[in-house]
Write a protein that holds these residues in place. Structure first.
Motif, PDB file in Angstrom:
ATOM      1  N   GLN A 186       0.938  -1.384   0.106  1.00 26.83           N
ATOM      2  CA  GLN A 186       0.138   0.136   0.135  1.00 26.83           C
ATOM      3  C   GLN A 186       0.886   1.205   0.162  1.00 26.83           C
ATOM      4  O   GLN A 186       2.132   1.206   0.046  1.00 26.83           O
ATOM      5  CB  GLN A 186      -0.870  -0.035   1.383  1.00 26.83           C
ATOM      6  N   ASP A 187       0.232   2.322  -0.096  1.00 22.13           N
ATOM      7  CA  ASP A 187       0.973   3.553   0.028  1.00 22.13           C
ATOM      8  C   ASP A 187       1.889   3.842   1.234  1.00 22.13           C
ATOM      9  O   ASP A 187       1.180   3.424   2.325  1.00 22.13           O
ATOM     10  CB  ASP A 187      -0.128   4.874  -0.163  1.00 22.13           C
ATOM     11  N   VAL A 188       3.036   4.254   0.905  1.00 18.90           N
ATOM     12  CA  VAL A 188       3.772   4.148   2.357  1.00 18.90           C
ATOM     13  C   VAL A 188       4.223   5.617   2.690  1.00 18.90           C
ATOM     14  O   VAL A 188       4.325   6.508   1.770  1.00 18.90           O
ATOM     15  CB  VAL A 188       5.430   3.751   1.872  1.00 18.90           C
ATOM     16  N   THR A 189       3.882   6.063   3.690  1.00 18.34           N
ATOM     17  CA  THR A 189       4.082   7.362   4.257  1.00 18.34           C
ATOM     18  C   THR A 189       5.047   7.314   5.556  1.00 18.34           C
ATOM     19  O   THR A 189       5.609   6.093   6.018  1.00 18.34           O
ATOM     20  CB  THR A 189       2.790   8.239   4.700  1.00 18.34           C
ATOM     21  N   GLY A 190       5.371   8.532   6.128  1.00 22.03           N
ATOM     22  CA  GLY A 190       6.258   8.482   7.381  1.00 22.03           C
ATOM     23  C   GLY A 190       5.754   7.617   8.533  1.00 22.03           C
ATOM     24  O   GLY A 190       6.424   7.059   9.306  1.00 22.03           O
ATOM     25  N   SER A 191       4.380   7.089   8.510  1.00 25.99           N
ATOM     26  CA  SER A 191       3.795   6.334   9.553  1.00 25.99           C
ATOM     27  C   SER A 191       4.486   4.998   9.343  1.00 25.99           C
ATOM     28  O   SER A 191       4.514   4.242  10.499  1.00 25.99           O
ATOM     29  CB  SER A 191       2.354   6.352   9.277  1.00 25.99           C
ATOM     30  N   SER A 192       5.006   4.410   8.300  1.00 25.25           N
ATOM     31  CA  SER A 192       5.610   3.124   8.146  1.00 25.25           C
ATOM     32  C   SER A 192       6.898   3.293   8.927  1.00 25.25           C
ATOM     33  O   SER A 192       7.069   2.131   9.444  1.00 25.25           O
ATOM     34  CB  SER A 192       5.566   2.975   6.731  1.00 25.25           C
ATOM     35  N   ASP A 193       7.723   4.257   8.835  1.00 27.92           N
ATOM     36  CA  ASP A 193       8.954   4.307   9.515  1.00 27.92           C
ATOM     37  C   ASP A 193       8.545   4.541  11.087  1.00 27.92           C
ATOM     38  O   ASP A 193       9.386   3.957  11.876  1.00 27.92           O
ATOM     39  CB  ASP A 193       9.660   5.728   9.119  1.00 27.92           C
ATOM     40  N   LEU A 194       7.600   5.177  11.453  1.00 24.22           N
ATOM     41  CA  LEU A 194       7.242   4.859  12.951  1.00 24.22           C
ATOM     42  C   LEU A 194       6.886   3.783  13.402  1.00 24.22           C
ATOM     43  O   LEU A 194       6.932   3.388  14.755  1.00 24.22           O
ATOM     44  CB  LEU A 194       6.135   6.121  13.195  1.00 24.22           C
ATOM     45  N   TYR A 195       6.305   3.057  12.730  1.00 25.97           N
ATOM     46  CA  TYR A 195       5.913   1.519  13.449  1.00 25.97           C
ATOM     47  C   TYR A 195       7.164   0.824  13.213  1.00 25.97           C
ATOM     48  O   TYR A 195       7.401   0.045  14.246  1.00 25.97           O
ATOM     49  CB  TYR A 195       4.999   0.905  12.087  1.00 25.97           C
ATOM     50  N   SER A 196       8.087   0.704  12.258  1.00 26.81           N
ATOM     51  CA  SER A 196       9.423   0.154  12.450  1.00 26.81           C
ATOM     52  C   SER A 196       9.996   0.622  13.487  1.00 26.81           C
ATOM     53  O   SER A 196      10.901  -0.170  14.215  1.00 26.81           O
ATOM     54  CB  SER A 196      10.145   0.424  11.226  1.00 26.81           C
ATOM     55  N   LEU A 197       9.833   2.175  13.868  1.00 29.70           N
ATOM     56  CA  LEU A 197      10.687   2.528  15.200  1.00 29.70           C
ATOM     57  C   LEU A 197      10.212   1.767  16.265  1.00 29.70           C
ATOM     58  O   LEU A 197      10.770   1.432  17.314  1.00 29.70           O
ATOM     59  CB  LEU A 197      10.644   3.993  15.154  1.00 29.70           C
ATOM     60  N   GLY A 198       8.737   1.822  16.275  1.00 32.07           N
ATOM     61  CA  GLY A 198       8.394   1.023  17.510  1.00 32.07           C
ATOM     62  C   GLY A 198       8.665  -0.365  17.805  1.00 32.07           C
ATOM     63  O   GLY A 198       8.724  -0.760  18.838  1.00 32.07           O
ATOM     64  N   ALA A 199       8.702  -1.276  16.618  1.00 31.28           N
ATOM     65  CA  ALA A 199       9.495  -2.502  16.808  1.00 31.28           C
ATOM     66  C   ALA A 199      11.074  -2.324  17.251  1.00 31.28           C
ATOM     67  O   ALA A 199      11.200  -3.425  17.928  1.00 31.28           O
ATOM     68  CB  ALA A 199       9.341  -3.092  15.296  1.00 31.28           C
ATOM     69  N   VAL A 200      11.479  -1.447  16.698  1.00 29.34           N
ATOM     70  CA  VAL A 200      12.854  -1.320  17.502  1.00 29.34           C
ATOM     71  C   VAL A 200      12.899  -0.898  19.064  1.00 29.34           C
ATOM     72  O   VAL A 200      13.598  -1.495  19.684  1.00 29.34           O
ATOM     73  CB  VAL A 200      13.731  -0.302  16.615  1.00 29.34           C
ATOM     74  N   ALA A 201      11.900  -0.069  19.588  1.00 29.51           N
ATOM     75  CA  ALA A 201      11.819  -0.023  20.716  1.00 29.51           C
ATOM     76  C   ALA A 201      11.297  -1.099  21.589  1.00 29.51           C
ATOM     77  O   ALA A 201      11.995  -1.583  22.618  1.00 29.51           O
ATOM     78  CB  ALA A 201      10.687   1.266  21.006  1.00 29.51           C
ATOM     79  N   TYR A 202      10.498  -1.915  20.875  1.00 28.32           N
ATOM     80  CA  TYR A 202       9.881  -3.113  21.662  1.00 28.32           C
ATOM     81  C   TYR A 202      11.215  -4.081  21.663  1.00 28.32           C
ATOM     82  O   TYR A 202      11.387  -4.837  23.038  1.00 28.32           O
ATOM     83  CB  TYR A 202       8.854  -3.772  20.766  1.00 28.32           C
ATOM     84  N   GLU A 203      12.099  -4.291  20.791  1.00 29.92           N
ATOM     85  CA  GLU A 203      13.102  -5.146  20.870  1.00 29.92           C
ATOM     86  C   GLU A 203      14.276  -4.308  21.915  1.00 29.92           C
ATOM     87  O   GLU A 203      14.914  -5.192  22.750  1.00 29.92           O
ATOM     88  CB  GLU A 203      14.033  -5.115  19.458  1.00 29.92           C
ATOM     89  N   CYS A 204      14.540  -3.110  22.107  1.00 32.40           N
ATOM     90  CA  CYS A 204      15.235  -2.609  23.175  1.00 32.40           C
ATOM     91  C   CYS A 204      14.804  -3.058  24.519  1.00 32.40           C
ATOM     92  O   CYS A 204      15.680  -3.380  25.377  1.00 32.40           O
ATOM     93  CB  CYS A 204      15.344  -1.307  22.949  1.00 32.40           C
ATOM     94  N   LEU A 205      13.381  -3.075  24.692  1.00 30.94           N
ATOM     95  CA  LEU A 205      12.890  -3.285  26.214  1.00 30.94           C
ATOM     96  C   LEU A 205      12.489  -4.961  26.566  1.00 30.94           C
ATOM     97  O   LEU A 205      12.616  -5.238  27.568  1.00 30.94           O
ATOM     98  CB  LEU A 205      11.312  -2.690  26.115  1.00 30.94           C
TER      99      LEU A 205
END
Length: 483
Positions: A186-205
């Motif tokens: 689907q269309d990619v916006t900055g929200s896609s990056d924020l989802y990925s960053l959320g996954a990074v945060a999850y891994e850190c924790l």
């Protein structure tokens, strides 16, 4: 390339220090300016990647700020019969977040929120320039010697207003961190990056990505349909709430911008109230601090006052009303009383001095007051029984109830989606869905053929669990395989 090679008459290669999707990064010496630099060289054999590599150079050069890597130069060099493209950049002394996690396994919540906040600020600035990174992951977040976060490797970034340099069906990114909309093409916006960053945060924790299965297809299915497991109990509720909102499936239910996510990260650490999330089922809302001064307290006081006035008015009507409730006027009065009771109950809960933070995965998607008021898990107040109260199910309804309990899921691959659905529903499975997959199989399966199923055949599942039929679609057929 070999150590000692001189590029453009000035960059003397020293040793390789990293590699990415498109290039190898070398430590080098700029002999003209007498300083150490990082030189990224496009890997050989990547047909058609030259234009994308040049775009990365221009993208990085356009991004200014403390959380980026400064670009010094871009050029080409003949190496025998081929042209070598290179990018000279600031040499960042530090370590990638990926290596930091490999060494420490997980990070404490305060440090995690600081790292995510700085990365979110950088991504937010890029998004304002309509640049979407599309490959946010721990390896692309560098922690420099000053403990500052740098976002690197914009090699597969997308300039939103320009044509793509990749085929529209190509899924780019790293599977453990890729957003659902990327997987659905689907269309990619900055929200896609924020989802990925959320996954990074999850891994850190948590010490692992949200969906750490070894099978990429299982990870893809989880990104599309499943909620991540709860974070460890040691993670404070405000921090968990920030991560949960970042990982919502629908882009418009995540943070509105990188700057807003960064603000929420910093607020979660200080114990302030994070920015209220939009209503959405299945994701915990940000907990409310009952002692928070300012708007929250004034709003609660206003709600209490409004409820008192409403309740007093309704009580006055009921006290002198000559109606018995048998006629239409009585029915209208009864509904007014019921509405007032619900309003009073909601306000009373809101004004409670000790509200319980929301942590349920089944919160209501309805009104904002419901979430702020801390209603029951089904999204309403305890008195909001409505259609479900005052009468039991009929015998006919009992007979039509779906099966309950667990059973072994049969194999339905090779069937059409409709045949598989009918077969599974005949066995009592009540939540069968179809979703197109991308499969290169020889010989090509028939249109709508189920190629994979989730959960897999032989798994022990509940009759109410979702069963996803991943099918092959022949575009020329033109008929839908879904219902």
């Amino acid at each position: 390339m070999e150590p000692g090679t001189l590029l453009a008459g000035r960059y003397r290669l020293d040793r390789p220090i990293d590699s990415g999707a498109m290039g190898a990064v070398w430590r080098a010496r700029d002999e003209r300016l007498d300083r150490d630099v990082a030189v990224k060289i496009l890997l050989p054999g990547l047909d058609g990647a030259g234009e994308r590599f040049e775009r990365e150079a221009k993208t990085l050069a356009s991004l200014k700020g403390p959380n980026y890597v400064e670009v010094y130069d871009y050029g080409e060099e003949l190496d025998g019969d081929r042209t070598v493209q290179f990018l000279a950049m600031e040499l960042v002394e530090g370590v990638s977040l990926a290596r930091l996690l490999a060494r420490e396994e997980r990070l404490d919540p305060d440090r995690t929120m600081r790292i995510i906040a700085e990365a979110a600020d950088a991504l937010g600035a890029a998004h304002r320039r309509k640049v979407v990174h599309r490959d946010v992951k721990p390896a692309n977040l560098l922690i420099d010697a000053d403990d500052r976060v740098r976002v690197v490797d914009f090699g597969i970034s997308l300039l939103v207003d320009r044509s793509r340099l990749t085929d529209s069906k190509e899924v780019l990114g790293t599977v453990p961190y890729v957003s659902p909309e990327r997987l659905r093409n689907q269309d990619v916006t900055g929200s896609s990056d924020l989802y990925s960053l959320g996954a990074v945060a999850y891994e850190c924790l948590a010490g692992t990505p949200p969906f750490p299965a070894r099978d990429p297809m299982a990870v893809i299915h989880s990104h599309l349909y499943e909620e991540p497991p709860a974070l460890p109990d040691s993670v404070p509720a405000p921090v968990a709430s920030v991560v949960a909102r970042s990982l919502r499936k629908a882009p418009d239910e995540r943070w509105e911008s990188g700057e807003q996510l960064a603000e929420a990260c910093r607020a979660a650490v200080t114990g302030e109230i994070p920015i209220p999330p939009p209503e959405a089922p299945g994701v915990p809302a940000a907990p409310v601090d009952p002692e928070e001064p300012g708007k929250g307290r004034r709003r609660r006081m206003a709600l209490v006052a409004a409820a008192v006035v409403l309740a007093a008015a309704v009580f006055g009507i009921v006290a002198w009303s000559p109606w018995t409730g048998d006629g239409p006027q009585g029915g209208e009065d009864e509904s007014t009383v019921e509405a007032a009771a619900h309003t009073s109950e909601a306000v009373e809960t809101t004004a409670s001095p000790d509200p319980t933070p929301s942590g349920s995965a089944s919160e209501s998607p309805d009104a904002e007051e419901s979430e702020a008021a801390g209603g029951t898990e089904d999204g309403g107040s305890e008195g909001d029984s409505g259609e479900t109260s005052g009468g039991g199910a009929t015998e006919e309804e009992d007979a039509d109830e779906p099966k309950s309990g667990t059973t072994e899921l049969p194999d339905v691959t090779g069937r059409t989606t409709f045949d598989a659905r009918d077969y599974l529903e005949g066995l009592g499975f009540g939540n069968v869905v179809a979703d197109v997959g991308y499969y290169a199989i020889t010989p090509e399966p028939a249109h709508c053929t189920v190629v994979q199923q989730f959960p897999s055949a032989g798994s022990t599942v509940d009759y109410a669990d979702q069963v996803t039929l991943s099918y092959h679609s022949r575009n020329a057929e033109g008929t839908s395989c879904e219902w």
